[in-house]
Design an enzyme around this catalytic site. Structure first.
Site, PDB file in Angstrom:
ATOM      1  N   GLY A   1      12.516  26.147  37.425  1.00  0.00           N
ATOM      2  CA  GLY A   1      12.399  27.285  38.338  1.00  0.00           C
ATOM      3  C   GLY A   1      12.307  28.592  37.574  1.00  0.00           C
TER       4      GLY A   1
ATOM      5  N   GLY B   1       5.276  36.043  38.931  1.00  0.00           N
ATOM      6  CA  GLY B   1       4.012  35.503  38.440  1.00  0.00           C
ATOM      7  C   GLY B   1       3.942  35.599  36.931  1.00  0.00           C
TER       8      GLY B   1
ATOM      9  N   THR C   1       6.901  23.043  40.902  1.00  0.00           N
ATOM     10  CA  THR C   1       6.396  21.669  40.981  1.00  0.00           C
ATOM     11  C   THR C   1       7.522  20.655  40.828  1.00  0.00           C
ATOM     12  OG1 THR C   1       4.321  22.432  39.989  1.00  0.00           O
ATOM     13  CG2 THR C   1       4.714  20.066  40.007  1.00  0.00           C
TER      14      THR C   1
ATOM     15  N   GLY D   1     -24.672  18.079  49.561  1.00  0.00           N
ATOM     16  CA  GLY D   1     -23.803  18.085  50.734  1.00  0.00           C
ATOM     17  C   GLY D   1     -22.646  17.116  50.615  1.00  0.00           C
TER      18      GLY D   1
ATOM     19  N   GLU E   1       0.674  27.918  34.407  1.00  0.00           N
ATOM     20  CA  GLU E   1       1.152  27.919  33.014  1.00  0.00           C
ATOM     21  C   GLU E   1       0.446  28.983  32.171  1.00  0.00           C
ATOM     22  OE1 GLU E   1       2.825  24.927  31.015  1.00  0.00           O
ATOM     23  OE2 GLU E   1       2.902  23.447  32.607  1.00  0.00           O
TER      24      GLU E   1
END
Length: 387
Positions: free
Chosen positions: A128, A135, A162, A347, A370
C-alpha cells in the site's frame, strides 16, 4: 532464446520458460476470456501457479521458495503475459510487491511468518503506497502511524492496490508518516498490516478498463492497531525501501510488457494466415506483413532491454537506468503492438472474444503503473547528469 551466459543456467531458464509457456497455453488461454468478461479473480489458476512454484521463484528455499532469481521470475511473467496480463500481474505484484519487501527488509520472525504461504501461492501480499492525492509523488504520503503503548496506530487511505482484497490476501505492507526528519521532511516507514485487522477496511473492486481478472482495491485505515514489531525494516526508511523494490519491479513490468507485445505478434500472425480478403489471406499483403514485422522488431528490442537490466540486477551491479529504459521501451512496445494488432484484426479486434481486444485494454496501464513513462524519462535524464 539466449537467456544466460553459462550452459547450465541457460538450460534451467529454458526449461522454466517452456513449462510456463505450456501452462499459459493449456491452462490459462482456454478459460481466461470468460473470467475476464465476468471480471472474476482467477483463483484456480492462481492455485496452480502456486503449485508450479511461480510465486516462490526468487525466494529462498528455507522459506518454501525455489531459490531462483529475478531473471527467472521475469521469464515466467513474459510467458504468462503472452496469454493474459491479469494473471501475470497477479504473480508480479504477489512476488515483487507482496513478498519481496518482507524478503529484503523483514526480520527472521517476519519472514518465517509470512514468506512460506506467499512463496507457495497459498496467500497473497500487497503493498500500500499510492494514495488518492499522490500517484507519482509517492513522497507526498499522508497516511500516518503513531506509536502508542507498543502499537502502531494507523490512519489514512491507499488506492489502486493490487492483490489487496482477494480471499487469500494475508498481509499488506503500508507506507505511513511516522514522524519528522531533522530537516523537517516526512519520516516515512513501512508497516505490516495483516488482513482482517480491526479498522482495516478493503474497498470494493474498481471498475477498470483492463486487467479485469486482477484484484485492485482502495484501502482505508481507521485507528488500525498492529504491534510495534510489525515495522518492516528500519524506521524512517520506508520510502527508500520501496524505491529499491520499485527498481526491481520495473524490470518485471518490462518483461510483462514484452509478453503482451509478443502475444500481439502471435495472434496477428495466426489471424493474418487465416483471414481472407479480396481472394487471398491478408498476410500475403505487404502492408500487413510490414505491420507485423515492426511489431516483432519492437518486442524483440524490448526483450533485450529487460534481459540486460535483469542480468545486471542478478549480478548485483547498478541497474536503475537500465530498468527505467527497459520499462519505458517495453511499455511503449506493448501499447504500439496492441494498437497495431487491433488494426490487423479489423472489426474483430474490437470484440472481446478475441485476445487482441483484451490486450488493447490491458496495454495502457503498463505506461502508468510502477512509474509512468514520464517518470522513467526523468530517471534516465538524471542518470545522464541532467538536472
Amino acid at each position: 532464446m539466449t537467456v544466460a551466459q553459462d550452459t547450465t543456467s541457460a538450460e534451467e531458464y529454458e526449461a522454466l520458460r517452456a513449462a510456463v509457456e505450456e501452462f499459459a497455453r493449456t491452462e490459462v488461454a482456454p478459460v481466461i476470456g470468460d473470467l475476464y468478461i465476468r471480471e472474476e479473480f482467477p483463483y484456480d489458476i492462481t492455485a496452480k501457479m502456486g503449485e508450479m512454484g511461480l510465486f516462490g521463484l526468487p525466494l529462498p528455499e528455507e522459506y518454501g521458495g525455489q531459490g531462483g532469481d529475478y531473471y527467472a521470475l521475469c521469464l515466467a511473467l513474459e510467458e504468462l503475459a503472452r496469454v493474459d496480463s491479469s494473471v501475470a500481474i497477479t504473480v508480479e505484484a504477489g512476488v515483487g510487491l507482496g513478498a519481496m519487501p518482507i524478503h529484503r527488509f523483514g526480520t527472521d520472525e517476519q519472514k518465517a511468518r509470512w514468506l512460506p504461504d506467499l512463496a507457495a501461492g497459498r496467500a497473497l501480499g500487497a503493498f500500500g503506497l499510492t494514495e488518492p492525492g499522490g500517484g507519482s509523488d509517492a513522497g507526498g504520503t499522508r497516511t500516518t502511524a503513531r506509536l502508542e503503548n507498543g502499537e502502531w496506530v494507523i490512519n489514512g487511505s491507499k488506492c489502486f492496490i493490487t492483490n489487496s482484497g482477494t480471499d487469500i490476501t494475508s498481509v499488506v505492507t503500508v507506507t505511513a508518516v511516522t514522524g519528522e526528519k531533522p530537516d523537517g521532511g516526512k519520516e516515512i516507514s513501512a508497516i505490516l498490516v495483516p488482513a482482517g485487522t480491526p479498522g482495516f477496511t478493503v474497498g470494493g473492486k474498481y471498475s477498470k478498463v483492463g486487467w479485469n481478472c486482477s484484484d485492485t482495491r482502495e484501502l482505508f485505515f481507521d485507528d488500525v492497531r498492529v504491534p510495534q514489531s510489525h515495522l518492516l525494516g528500519e524506521r524512517g526508511r520506508g520510502y527508500a525501501q520501496f524505491l529499491s523494490i520499485l527498481d526491481e519491479g520495473r524490470v518485471a513490468i518490462a518483461a510483462l510488457s514484452v509478453g503482451l507485445a509478443q502475444g500481439c505478434v502471435d495472434e496477428s500472425v495466426r489471424y493474418a494466415g487465416e483471414r481472407e480478403a479480396f481472394g487471398r489471406t491478408i498476410g500475403s499483403y505487404q502492408a500487413i506483413q510490414f505491420t507485423i514485422a515492426e511489431m516483432e522488431a519492437r518486442a524483440h528490442t524490448a526483450r533485450l532491454a529487460w534481459q540486460h537490466a535483469a542480468r545486471l540486477l542478478v549480478a548485483g551491479k547498478p541497474f536503475k537506468k537500465e530498468a527505467a529504459i527497459a520499462k519505458l521501451v517495453a511499455s511503449n512496445a506493448a501499447m504500439d503492438n496492441a494498437r497495431d494488432a487491433t488494426q490487423v484484426f479489423g472489426g474483430y479486434g474490437f470484440m472481446n472474444e478475441y485476445p487482441v481486444g483484451r490486450f488493447y485494454r490491458d496495454a495502457k496501464i503498463l505506461e502508468i503503473g510502477e512509474g509512468t513513462s514520464e517518470v522513467q524519462k526523468m530517471l534516465i535524464a538524471r542518470h545522464l547528469g541532467l538536472r
